[in-house]
Scaffold this active site. Structure first.
Site, PDB file in Angstrom:
ATOM      1  CD  GLN A  13      -2.449   0.982   2.883  1.00  0.00           C
ATOM      2  OE1 GLN A  13      -1.985   0.260   3.762  1.00  0.00           O
ATOM      3  NE2 GLN A  13      -3.543   1.687   3.062  1.00  0.00           N
TER       4      GLN A  13
ATOM      5  CB  SER B  22       2.147   7.211   4.299  1.00  0.00           C
ATOM      6  OG  SER B  22       1.147   6.552   5.023  1.00  0.00           O
TER       7      SER B  22
ATOM      8  CB  SER C  38       3.781  -2.655   5.288  1.00  0.00           C
ATOM      9  OG  SER C  38       3.594  -1.815   6.379  1.00  0.00           O
TER      10      SER C  38
ATOM     11  CD  GLU D 226      -5.445  -0.265   6.926  1.00  0.00           C
ATOM     12  OE1 GLU D 226      -5.881   0.751   6.367  1.00  0.00           O
ATOM     13  OE2 GLU D 226      -4.229  -0.515   7.053  1.00  0.00           O
TER      14      GLU D 226
ATOM     15  CB  SER E 102      -2.685   7.924  14.611  1.00  0.00           C
ATOM     16  OG  SER E 102      -3.497   9.074  14.795  1.00  0.00           O
ATOM     17  CG  ASN E 103      -5.320   3.887  18.269  1.00  0.00           C
ATOM     18  OD1 ASN E 103      -5.355   3.472  17.101  1.00  0.00           O
ATOM     19  ND2 ASN E 103      -5.238   3.079  19.309  1.00  0.00           N
ATOM     20  CD  GLU E 104      -2.943   9.668  19.112  1.00  0.00           C
ATOM     21  OE1 GLU E 104      -2.723   9.080  18.033  1.00  0.00           O
ATOM     22  OE2 GLU E 104      -2.421   9.316  20.191  1.00  0.00           O
TER      23      GLU E 104
END
Ligand SMILES: Cc1cc2nc3c(=O)[nH]c(=O)nc-3n(C[C@H](O)[C@H](O)[C@H](O)COP(=O)(O)OP(=O)(O)OC[C@H]3O[C@@H](n4cnc5c(N)ncnc54)[C@H](O)[C@@H]3O)c2cc1C
Lengths: 343, 384
Positions: free
Chosen positions: B126, B129, B161, B243, B367-369
């Protein structure tokens, strides 16, 4: 394998929601608190009329004979309004126990009556004063007595709508009903308290969301600040991961095995933790308003606190889960496994 | 509501179990991020899987799948994790791009890409980013310019990745002159195409698990664009839903880990801090709750629902439970926790590596934020 609710189940929950939304508003609580009462006869009458008290009662005892799944949905709605009346303990736990022991008992036909239950795991009996009768335990046997056949000593709770009493009684003044299934009573109560916990939790979040959209500081609604958002998102995550546990616990309760008990305990732990997380987040988001008697959030905090510790403490329920872990197979093929199949 | 498996589902479980017992590797493979050999060993395993028709069971038969439903997929995943079968080197393809292709691709695109994805013949990375576009993915700067029937791709991707060893990448590109969410397109490119340079980046565990990718006038056919030009953001959000919400982290791996944690506890409870038993219980509860949540999601999707913003709650839950679980294991191990697998006598589980891996969970897949922002804004309706 199908983990969805059917339309009939959703409809019952919808009915309960509508009824409570109209009849159990903050105004109603306030009037009751001023009057120092924990039961509103008019509301109880409408609850009875809608059939909510009959859901779990078997048909042989004049009930509708639905399942714990159905009643848990109603309990969740009761939690959402912090319902003062003991719908859960009376119609979800005590009445079905009485029906199992004495299906023709006159009390079961007395629609306005509530029944209180003195379970050996609980030091106090909730709503014993307004109950038509109290189920009592001695050596595994059940007895029934009216409040004036026993001695009630009030034990004031921080929750203004939980009227607790210690009970002293004499078997000579009570009606013996024979050996009763106190474990089932515990499982049902723990399950329905978990379901109430989901409702309490969601209401705390919803109240905070409403407030955070309106309240402005630094020229913006406080709900636009991430610190505020993240408090509430964290609470919502806890709710979302308690929901399926409560649903599975309700669906499996009748298996009566180690796995079923562990799942009920799991449901009770996480749903009431979610209620606590949500209530505290809600108070924080409300600022000093949240700390005032005026604002309703404290009712949800107090109910969550009370329910967390009654019908088995967190330590009690954790121990039941540990028993499942250390005596039964674990792993990904064991999510819905049963003790009997593994025996 | 019926929480029992049908006889067909039970038979399916038995079939998966028997096949994996007969065909699963007898020795653990070297990690796919560690070396080219490890990567290729996993590719060979993907081919073996495909020989049993297990590449991706939920896809339609004509695209290399078995046409099975999501409950069967969960059963497959459970048996796969239970057998301790190798990690899926093709996970970015089969779990993320695959479902997205099925939703948005043309018949020709599905025919071209899915069967080779399912067989491990083409392994996907993927490439979304960029150095300047992490959480703020709409800040993507890499460009796509249409030239006849082709696109010319240019830009700089990072944190991709498995791109060091993979064959293809699905990237997010911008039509020059467009801004933010508008003008983005999802386009596939071969990682060995002329103009593509892939540089390995080491992760904190020392593996070359990610790469940065430089694209300089890379020519690909317009056939490689998924959906319409400018529809990229919309499509990526669907991918992100798969995802975060369902496929990337199936519950079975955490249930296996919770079982191993319980075994670790039983072996060490005489010496370990007694307070840790509560964490062992909690790890089981978390894994169990996640499994139940996914069964519920699968049931809802099968009844016609779509994945919504609640996918963000999943991503937070699995990433946090993984850290709690592996941290508990390290706490039980005490002074030997820091030892690497070679030195450790802790047994077959590489807890320290699992812990290091778990720490990435709150960062990737959004991100979790950012997930908490999504929950607050789209589930709860708080203002932006
Ligand atoms: C192990 C791993 C594998 C990955 N694999 C891939 C891959 O295969 N393909 C790919 O394209 N990408 C991949 N990524 C990249 C990943 O998607 C990004 O790391 C992620 O989106 C965060 O972007 P960033 O690293 O630039 O951090 P930043 O966006 O710079 O964020 C840094 C910190 O700031 C916080 N932050 C940023 N914006 C906000 C905000 N608005 N509100 C609150 N907090 C904020 C973040 O939460 C984070 O904690 C991978 C990352 C890791 C760690």
């Amino acid at each position: 394998m199908d983990f969805t609710l059917n339309d009939e189940q959703l409809m019952f929950a919808e009915t309960a929601r509508g009824l409570f939304a109209d009849s159990c508003t903050p105004d109603h609580w306030r009037k009751m608190m001023e009057a120092g009462v924990a039961r509103d006869d008019a509301r109880w009458a409408s609850i009875v009329e809608t059939g909510l008290t009959l859901v779990l009662l078997p048909e042989s005892a004049g009930g509708i004979g639905l399942s714990e799944t159905d009643f848990a949905l109603i309990a969740r709605e009761a939690g959402y309004v912090a319902l003062p009346e003991p719908l859960v303990e009376s119609a979800g736990v005590a009445a079905p126990m009485l029906a199992a022991l004495a299906p023709d008992h006159a009390l079961l036909a007395d629609t306005m009556a509530t029944i209180a239950i003195a379970h050996p795991l609980n030091p106090f009996v909730a709503h014993a004063d307004s109950a038509a009768a109290i189920l009592l335990e001695k050596d595994g046997e059940a007895y029934l007595a009216t409040p004036d056949q026993v001695t009630l000593t009030a034990q004031p709770s921080i929750d203004p709508f939980r009227r607790l009493f210690s009970v002293t009684w004499d078997a000579a003044n009570a009606t013996a009903l024979g050996k009763a299934d106190w474990d089932l009573a515990l499982d049902r109560a723990a399950l329905f308290n978990a379901a109430m916990g989901l409702g309490l939790a969601q209401r705390s979040v919803d109240l905070a969301v409403e407030y955070a959209k309106e309240r402005q500081q630094f020229g913006k609604p406080i709900g636009s600040y991430q610190a505020v958002k993240h408090h509430l998102a964290t609470a919502q995550v806890a709710i979302e991961f308690a929901k399926p546990v409560v649903a599975a616990a309700a669906a499996e309760i009748s298996a009566r095995d180690v796995q079923a008990r562990a799942r009920i305990s799991h449901a009770k732990l996480v749903a009431l933790e979610a209620a606590d997380t949500a209530a505290r987040a809600s108070i924080q988001v409300h600022g000093a308003m949240g700390y005032s008697w005026e604002v309703d959030v404290h009712l949800f905090l107090k109910r969550a606190l009370a329910l967390s510790q009654s019908w088995g403490t967190p330590a009690f329920h954790r121990a039941r889960i540990a028993t499942r872990i250390f005596t039964q197979p674990m792993g990904p093929d064991q999510t819905f496994a049963r003790e009997t199949e593994n025996a | 509501m019926d929480l029992t498996y049908t006889p067909e589902q039970q038979a399916f479980r038995a079939e998966v179990r028997a096949w994996l017992e007969a065909h699963g590797p007898s020795e653990p493979l070297e990690h796919y991020d560690a070396t080219r050999e490890g990567f290729e060993a996993h590719r060979t395993w993907e081919k073996t899987l495909k020989s049993g028709d297990w590449g991706m069971v939920t896809w339609p038969k004509e695209y290399g799948g078995r046409g099975l439903d999501l409950i069967q997929w969960l059963i497959f995943e459970e048996e796969y994790a239970r057998a301790g079968a190798p990690g899926r080197v093709s996970q970015n393809g089969i779990f993320l791009l695959g479902p997205t292709l099925i939703e948005f691709g043309t018949h020709e695109q599905k025919q071209r890409f899915l069967p080779k994805m399912a067989s491990g013949e083409e392994i996907w990375a993927q490439a979304w980013s960029e150095p300047q576009a992490g959480s703020d993915l709409a800040g993507v700067r890499a460009t796509c310019v249409q030239d006849g029937d082709d696109y010319i791709l240019s830009g700089h991707k990072i944190w991709s990745s498995r791109a060091v060893f993979a064959d293809w990448a699905f990237g997010l590109f911008r039509t020059p002159g467009t801004e933010r969410h508008k003008g983005l397109s999802l386009i596939f490119f071969p990682l060995n195409a002329p103009g593509v340079t892939v540089n390995a980046i080491k992760k904190i565990n020392g593996h070359v698990g990610f790469a940065e990718i430089f694209l300089e006038n890379v020519r690909v056919p317009a056939f490689n664009r998924l959906g319409d030009e400018g529809q990229g953001w919309h499509i990526c959000m669907a991918t992100a839903g798969f995802e975060r919400g369902l496929m990337l982290r199936s519950p079975a791996r955490y249930q296996v880990a919770a079982r191993k944690l319980a075994q670790l506890w039983e072996a060490n409870k005489e010496t370990a801090d007694p307070a840790l038993e509560a964490d062992v219980v909690r790890a089981h509860m978390n894994a169990d709750a996640y499994a139940l949540n996914i069964y519920q999601t699968a049931s809802r999707l099968m009844a016609g629902a779509k994945i919504g913003p609640e996918a963000s709650t999943n991503k937070i839950f699995w990433s946090e439970l993984d850290i709690h679980l592996t941290q508990t294991a390290l706490a039980i191990l005490g002074p030997t926790a820091e030892l690497t697998q070679e030195a450790s006598a802790a047994g077959p589980v590489d807890w320290i590596d699992d812990y290091i891996f778990a720490l990435a969970g709150p960062i990737y897949a959004g991100s979790n934020e950012i997930q908490r922002n999504i929950i607050a804004e789209r589930m709860l309706g708080l203002p932006r």
